[in-house]
Write a protein that holds these residues in place. Sequence first.
Motif, mmCIF file in Angstrom:
data_model
loop_
_atom_site.group_PDB
_atom_site.id
_atom_site.type_symbol
_atom_site.label_atom_id
_atom_site.label_comp_id
_atom_site.label_asym_id
_atom_site.label_seq_id
_atom_site.Cartn_x
_atom_site.Cartn_y
_atom_site.Cartn_z
ATOM 1 N N LEU A 13 7.474 6.747 -13.860
ATOM 2 C CA LEU A 13 6.273 6.902 -12.898
ATOM 3 C C LEU A 13 6.501 5.643 -11.691
ATOM 4 N N GLY A 14 7.477 4.806 -12.420
ATOM 5 C CA GLY A 14 7.695 3.728 -11.207
ATOM 6 C C GLY A 14 8.181 2.487 -12.091
ATOM 7 N N VAL A 15 8.090 1.190 -11.155
ATOM 8 C CA VAL A 15 8.434 -0.014 -12.122
ATOM 9 C C VAL A 15 7.383 -0.787 -12.096
ATOM 10 N N ILE A 16 7.299 -1.610 -13.450
ATOM 11 C CA ILE A 16 6.116 -2.421 -13.792
ATOM 12 C C ILE A 16 6.763 -3.746 -13.823
ATOM 13 N N SER A 17 6.042 -4.946 -12.605
ATOM 14 C CA SER A 17 6.785 -6.010 -12.856
ATOM 15 C C SER A 17 5.638 -7.064 -13.231
ATOM 16 N N ILE A 18 6.195 -7.975 -14.413
ATOM 17 C CA ILE A 18 5.504 -9.066 -14.838
ATOM 18 C C ILE A 18 5.912 -10.616 -14.538
ATOM 19 N N SER A 19 5.292 -11.275 -13.868
ATOM 20 C CA SER A 19 5.989 -12.377 -13.564
ATOM 21 C C SER A 19 5.792 -13.315 -14.745
ATOM 22 N N GLU A 20 6.705 -14.411 -14.405
ATOM 23 C CA GLU A 20 7.171 -15.577 -15.479
ATOM 24 C C GLU A 20 5.652 -16.286 -15.733
ATOM 25 N N GLN A 21 4.806 -16.472 -14.935
ATOM 26 C CA GLN A 21 3.415 -17.009 -14.965
ATOM 27 C C GLN A 21 2.775 -16.301 -16.243
ATOM 28 N N VAL A 22 2.628 -15.165 -15.824
ATOM 29 C CA VAL A 22 1.967 -14.259 -16.782
ATOM 30 C C VAL A 22 2.438 -14.311 -18.085
#
Length: 72
Positions: free
Chosen positions: A10-19
């Motif tokens: 369905l796509g790309v999930i990005s999770i930041s370093e801060q999260v």
Amino acid sequence: MAAAEIKTLLGVISISEQVLATIARDTALQINEVMSMDGRYSHGISSVIGDGDAEGVRVSIRNKNVIIDLYI
């Protein structure tokens, strides 16, 4: 700022370093034996913007690997 990425149909999930750092810190502090995190070794982003949410955590993302260091 680097981010961990998960590719799905369905796509790309990005999770930041801060999260990631905030989740790791909050999880560690839920353990009864962990009293506090060592603020001298804060996550790089939090030391730049002054956000203490990830104090005592360092997150590195290298070659699709997430490395989390906890300073307890």
